[in-house]
Motif scaffolding. Structure first.
Motif, short mmCIF file in Angstrom:
data_model
loop_
_atom_site.label_atom_id
_atom_site.label_comp_id
_atom_site.label_asym_id
_atom_site.label_seq_id
_atom_site.Cartn_x
_atom_site.Cartn_y
_atom_site.Cartn_z
N VAL A 55 0.87 -1.18 0.00
CA VAL A 55 0.00 0.00 0.00
C VAL A 55 0.91 1.23 0.00
CG1 VAL A 55 -1.83 1.23 1.21
CG2 VAL A 55 -1.72 -1.26 1.35
N ARG A 56 0.73 2.09 -0.98
CA ARG A 56 1.63 3.23 -1.14
C ARG A 56 0.99 4.51 -0.60
NH1 ARG A 56 3.45 2.62 -7.25
NH2 ARG A 56 1.25 2.12 -7.46
N LEU A 57 1.78 5.22 0.19
CA LEU A 57 1.38 6.50 0.76
C LEU A 57 1.96 7.61 -0.11
CD1 LEU A 57 0.15 8.22 3.09
CD2 LEU A 57 2.37 8.01 4.22
N HIS A 58 1.09 8.43 -0.70
CA HIS A 58 1.51 9.52 -1.58
C HIS A 58 1.38 10.86 -0.85
CE1 HIS A 58 1.40 7.03 -5.28
NE2 HIS A 58 0.49 6.36 -4.59
N ILE A 59 2.38 11.70 -1.04
CA ILE A 59 2.39 13.04 -0.42
C ILE A 59 2.90 14.05 -1.45
CG2 ILE A 59 2.79 12.14 1.91
CD1 ILE A 59 5.75 13.06 1.53
N PHE A 60 2.75 15.33 -1.13
CA PHE A 60 3.39 16.37 -1.93
C PHE A 60 4.87 16.38 -1.58
CE2 PHE A 60 -0.97 18.12 -2.11
CZ PHE A 60 -1.07 18.26 -3.49
N GLU A 61 5.70 16.55 -2.59
CA GLU A 61 7.15 16.56 -2.37
C GLU A 61 7.57 17.64 -1.37
OE1 GLU A 61 10.95 15.76 -5.14
OE2 GLU A 61 9.68 17.43 -5.78
N ARG A 62 6.87 18.76 -1.39
CA ARG A 62 7.21 19.87 -0.48
C ARG A 62 7.02 19.48 0.99
NH1 ARG A 62 1.91 21.89 -2.48
NH2 ARG A 62 0.46 21.48 -0.79
N ASP A 63 6.18 18.46 1.26
CA ASP A 63 5.89 18.04 2.64
C ASP A 63 6.78 16.90 3.12
OD1 ASP A 63 3.80 19.89 2.81
OD2 ASP A 63 2.33 18.45 2.00
N PHE A 64 7.77 16.50 2.33
CA PHE A 64 8.57 15.32 2.66
C PHE A 64 9.19 15.41 4.05
CE2 PHE A 64 12.42 12.77 2.79
CZ PHE A 64 11.95 11.55 2.35
N ASP A 65 9.86 16.51 4.37
CA ASP A 65 10.52 16.64 5.67
C ASP A 65 9.51 16.65 6.81
OD1 ASP A 65 13.02 16.73 4.48
OD2 ASP A 65 13.02 18.92 4.33
N LEU A 66 8.39 17.33 6.62
CA LEU A 66 7.35 17.38 7.64
C LEU A 66 6.75 15.99 7.88
CD1 LEU A 66 5.61 19.08 9.54
CD2 LEU A 66 4.09 19.55 7.59
N VAL A 67 6.50 15.24 6.81
CA VAL A 67 5.95 13.89 6.94
C VAL A 67 6.96 12.97 7.63
CG1 VAL A 67 5.21 11.86 5.62
CG2 VAL A 67 4.39 14.12 4.97
N THR A 68 8.22 13.08 7.25
CA THR A 68 9.26 12.25 7.87
C THR A 68 9.30 12.50 9.38
OG1 THR A 68 10.57 12.31 5.84
CG2 THR A 68 11.72 11.71 7.87
N GLU A 69 9.27 13.75 9.76
CA GLU A 69 9.31 14.13 11.18
C GLU A 69 8.05 13.66 11.91
OE1 GLU A 69 9.08 18.25 13.66
OE2 GLU A 69 10.40 18.22 11.91
N THR A 70 6.90 13.85 11.28
CA THR A 70 5.62 13.50 11.91
C THR A 70 5.51 12.00 12.13
OG1 THR A 70 4.57 15.41 10.88
CG2 THR A 70 3.12 13.67 11.70
N LEU A 71 5.87 11.21 11.13
CA LEU A 71 5.75 9.76 11.26
C LEU A 71 6.87 9.15 12.09
CD1 LEU A 71 4.47 8.73 7.73
CD2 LEU A 71 3.16 9.10 9.83
N ALA A 72 7.98 9.85 12.27
CA ALA A 72 9.08 9.34 13.08
C ALA A 72 8.75 9.41 14.57
CB ALA A 72 10.35 10.12 12.80
N GLU A 73 7.79 10.24 14.95
CA GLU A 73 7.43 10.38 16.36
C GLU A 73 6.94 9.07 16.95
OE1 GLU A 73 4.62 13.56 16.61
OE2 GLU A 73 6.07 15.05 15.91
#
Length: 133
Positions: A55-73
């Protein structure tokens, strides 16, 4: 040329629909736009490979760092109970492979409860329930 701010990328592929939905729900709660694809394929073909990546999770490229930080919590990934590595793969046990593949080819059905996780670092197999105890 497509605007970098609006480019959609695959952030990650998950083994199960539940793992992917947990990540999506967390991103939705933080107001980060995202969507999932290939949810139905995982139910039909529980073996991840290059044809069915999960199952693939798609995001906007501009949000990559924010998504990485959010899901790393909170870790949504399964880890090896022996060496704690997250470099694992879901596969059939070696002794079951020939019969399971033959049954899948003849009936079109694979049973996900007969799958195991294999750590690609220490090469040990586990059923996945060790992390849930």
């Amino acid at each position: 040329m497509e605007d970098q701010q609006e480019k959609i990328i695959v952030f990650k592929a998950y083994d199960t629909v539940m793992q992917a939905n947990l990540a999506k729900t967390k991103l939705d709660a933080y107001g980060i736009p995202c969507f999932l694809t290939d949810e139905n394929f995982v139910g039909l073909y529980p073996i991840r490979n290059e044809v069915f990546p999960g199952v693939r999770l798609h995001i906007f490229e501009r949000d990559f760092d924010l998504v990485t930080e959010t899901l790393a919590e909170t870790s949504l990934e399964r880890s090896c109970p022996y060496c704690q590595s997250v470099n694992i793969n879901r596969e059939l046990t070696d002794e079951d492979k020939p019969m399971k593949v033959l049954a899948a080819l003849s009936s079109g059905i694979l049973f996900p409860n007969q799958m195991v996780f294999k750590c690609l670092d220490c090469l040990r197999e586990f059923d996945g329930w060790e992390n849930d105890r």
